[in-house]
Write a protein that holds these residues in place. Structure first.
Motif, mmCIF file in Angstrom:
data_model
loop_
_atom_site.group_PDB
_atom_site.id
_atom_site.type_symbol
_atom_site.label_atom_id
_atom_site.label_comp_id
_atom_site.label_asym_id
_atom_site.label_seq_id
_atom_site.Cartn_x
_atom_site.Cartn_y
_atom_site.Cartn_z
ATOM 1 N N LEU A 1 -2.003 9.678 2.488
ATOM 2 C CA LEU A 1 -3.379 9.384 2.894
ATOM 3 C C LEU A 1 -3.990 8.229 2.104
ATOM 4 O O LEU A 1 -4.919 7.587 2.600
ATOM 5 N N VAL A 2 -3.540 7.993 0.898
ATOM 6 C CA VAL A 2 -3.994 6.832 0.129
ATOM 7 C C VAL A 2 -3.015 5.697 0.392
ATOM 8 O O VAL A 2 -1.883 5.707 -0.093
ATOM 9 N N LEU A 3 -3.441 4.734 1.195
ATOM 10 C CA LEU A 3 -2.566 3.638 1.631
ATOM 11 C C LEU A 3 -3.235 2.297 1.331
ATOM 12 O O LEU A 3 -4.366 2.068 1.753
ATOM 13 N N PRO A 4 -2.557 1.407 0.639
ATOM 14 C CA PRO A 4 -1.281 1.624 -0.044
ATOM 15 C C PRO A 4 -1.450 2.574 -1.228
ATOM 16 O O PRO A 4 -2.555 2.720 -1.765
ATOM 17 N N GLN A 5 -0.358 3.185 -1.635
ATOM 18 C CA GLN A 5 -0.429 4.215 -2.668
ATOM 19 C C GLN A 5 -0.976 3.687 -3.991
ATOM 20 O O GLN A 5 -1.604 4.436 -4.740
ATOM 21 N N ARG A 6 -0.751 2.411 -4.276
ATOM 22 C CA ARG A 6 -1.235 1.859 -5.547
ATOM 23 C C ARG A 6 -2.763 1.879 -5.633
ATOM 24 O O ARG A 6 -3.322 1.753 -6.727
ATOM 25 N N ASN A 7 -3.458 2.062 -4.509
ATOM 26 C CA ASN A 7 -4.915 2.160 -4.548
ATOM 27 C C ASN A 7 -5.390 3.478 -5.157
ATOM 28 O O ASN A 7 -6.580 3.670 -5.375
ATOM 29 N N GLY A 8 -4.447 4.383 -5.403
ATOM 30 C CA GLY A 8 -4.799 5.614 -6.103
ATOM 31 C C GLY A 8 -4.910 5.419 -7.602
ATOM 32 O O GLY A 8 -5.350 6.322 -8.322
ATOM 33 N N ARG A 9 -4.526 4.241 -8.090
ATOM 34 C CA ARG A 9 -4.653 3.929 -9.509
ATOM 35 C C ARG A 9 -6.066 3.426 -9.802
ATOM 36 O O ARG A 9 -6.784 3.001 -8.896
ATOM 37 N N LEU A 10 -6.439 3.488 -11.068
ATOM 38 C CA LEU A 10 -7.780 3.045 -11.471
ATOM 39 C C LEU A 10 -7.630 1.946 -12.505
ATOM 40 O O LEU A 10 -7.084 2.161 -13.589
ATOM 41 N N ARG A 11 -8.143 0.770 -12.152
ATOM 42 C CA ARG A 11 -8.115 -0.376 -13.041
ATOM 43 C C ARG A 11 -9.545 -0.881 -13.233
ATOM 44 O O ARG A 11 -10.159 -1.398 -12.297
ATOM 45 N N HIS A 12 -10.076 -0.684 -14.437
ATOM 46 C CA HIS A 12 -11.432 -1.131 -14.726
ATOM 47 C C HIS A 12 -11.512 -1.447 -16.214
ATOM 48 O O HIS A 12 -11.167 -0.597 -17.049
ATOM 49 N N PRO A 13 -11.969 -2.635 -16.586
ATOM 50 C CA PRO A 13 -11.941 -3.037 -17.993
ATOM 51 C C PRO A 13 -12.864 -2.234 -18.894
ATOM 52 O O PRO A 13 -12.677 -2.235 -20.115
ATOM 53 N N ASP A 14 -13.862 -1.540 -18.332
ATOM 54 C CA ASP A 14 -14.819 -0.808 -19.157
ATOM 55 C C ASP A 14 -14.507 0.680 -19.274
ATOM 56 O O ASP A 14 -15.243 1.404 -19.963
ATOM 57 N N LEU A 15 -13.473 1.153 -18.600
ATOM 58 C CA LEU A 15 -13.204 2.587 -18.568
ATOM 59 C C LEU A 15 -11.955 2.933 -19.359
ATOM 60 O O LEU A 15 -10.994 2.166 -19.399
ATOM 61 N N GLU A 16 -11.988 4.108 -19.998
ATOM 62 C CA GLU A 16 -10.822 4.636 -20.702
ATOM 63 C C GLU A 16 -10.006 5.440 -19.701
ATOM 64 O O GLU A 16 -10.431 6.513 -19.254
ATOM 65 N N VAL A 17 -8.837 4.923 -19.354
ATOM 66 C CA VAL A 17 -8.061 5.509 -18.265
ATOM 67 C C VAL A 17 -6.665 5.873 -18.754
ATOM 68 O O VAL A 17 -5.992 5.076 -19.401
ATOM 69 N N GLU A 18 -6.259 7.065 -18.403
ATOM 70 C CA GLU A 18 -4.894 7.515 -18.624
ATOM 71 C C GLU A 18 -4.333 7.912 -17.262
ATOM 72 O O GLU A 18 -5.043 8.506 -16.442
#
Length: 334
Positions: A244-261
């Motif tokens: 359902l998330v297409l493309p699948q890489r859009n399920g990732r979170l890339r933001h310079p101000d956020l702490e992401v694991e």
């Protein structure tokens, strides 16, 4: 003559569009073959269909409003050993409430297994809420989430809570944290299969809500805007087999101000993410650590990505370059 040239140009444009569509279909077919043509992919499909059948069976019960539990205190003698261990080792983690938020056209029943697993691991208050199936605006849903957060905090006597959002629920919770000051009350936000970059599947539905989930929508654009000083840490779980998330890489979170694991899983479908044992284990581990509220990465630096089936730590922005270096610990953003 001009008409002839115009006709030729029109045919050329149509041919170019057809070639691009054919290339996209070829790439999609190759990806599907690689994903579902291996034993892990077949197993993932079987789990997805099995959980879909089980979920449909409990779906009607999910519409029943769940009463918020009263705090039970911290007596350890009546607790089973697994729950007792968390209370003894980190009473703050055990007492921090966890709010579960479902996805589009769903209800709290999607967390039936997930909720029980967290309770077994010692988390005292795990509360699932429903929002309206007729929700047409992410911003409105985020404002209602703010009310739920306040209710849970007041009832549990907690300063901050955790939120776990599946699919759309993760986007709603992220909007609440980033755009409505929710980071003051949300310690950790876990997203499971949430389309942080939008999803092409949203083009299949002509609704206002679906339009907000398309790549490049106004809501997705808002979430890419600066969020300096955000106090919420993020755990993003996404799957390369998400249908359902297409493309699948859009399920990732890339933001310079956020702490992401990140936790990347290769062989689990969209619906089965909340029942996957690796997901449950990683979420419980992440929510079960409160020492200094320290996240291993500063905003704008490297991102941790743990991939199912291996333990390599990989770096952003080149997610395919593996490294065995241990992550460094750093101060939180505040």
């Amino acid at each position: 003559m001009a008409l002839v040239h115009a006709g030729v140009d029109r045919l050329a444009r149509v041919a170019e569009v057809a070639r691009a569509a054919a290339a996209d279909l070829t790439r999609a077919g190759a990806y599907a073959a690689r994903t579902f043509g291996c034993p892990a992919g077949v197993r993932g499909l079987a789990v997805e269909w099995a959980w879909l059948a089980a979920h449909l069976a409990v779906y009607p019960a999910g519409f029943v409003h769940e009463q918020l539990e009263n705090p039970t205190g911290h007596r350890t003698d009546p607790l089973p050993p697994l729950r007792r261990s968390l209370v003894v080792t980190d009473i703050e983690a055990a007492g921090t409430p966890i709010l579960l938020l479902h996805g589009i056209m769903d209800n709290r029943s999607v967390f039936t297994v997930f909720r029980r697993a967290l309770k077994r691991r010692g988390f005292g208050v795990v509360h699932a809420v429903n929002y309206s199936l007729l929700t047409e605006d992410i911003r409105t849903a985020a404002r209602r989430l703010h009310e739920h957060v306040d209710q849970v905090r007041e009832r549990a006597g907690a300063e901050r809570i955790h939120i776990v959002g599946h699919s759309l629920g993760g986007v709603i919770a992220r909007y609440h944290v980033q755009r409505m000051g929710g980071d003051a009350a949300v310690d950790t936000l876990v997203t499971l299969g949430s389309p942080h970059g939008g999803t092409l599947a949203a083009h299949l539905l002509p609704t206002p809500l679906a339009r907000q989930l398309r790549p490049g929508s106004d809501v997705i654009a808002e979430l890419t805007e600066p969020a300096p000083g955000c106090r919420t840490r993020f755990l993003v779980v996404w799957s390369r087999m998400d249908q359902l998330v297409l493309p699948q890489r859009n399920g990732r979170l890339r933001h310079p101000d956020l702490e992401v694991e990140e936790l990347e899983i290769r062989d689990v479908g969209h619906l089965a993410l909340p029942v996957d044992p690796r997901t449950v284990h990683r979420v419980a581990t992440s929510l079960g650590r409160t020492v200094g509220r320290v996240h291993p990465f500063r905003p704008g630096q490297t991102y941790s990505r743990v991939t199912s089936g291996r333990s390599a730590t990989e770096r952003h922005p080149n997610p395919d370059a593996a490294s065995t270096a241990r992550p460094r610990r750093a101060r939180s953003c505040r």
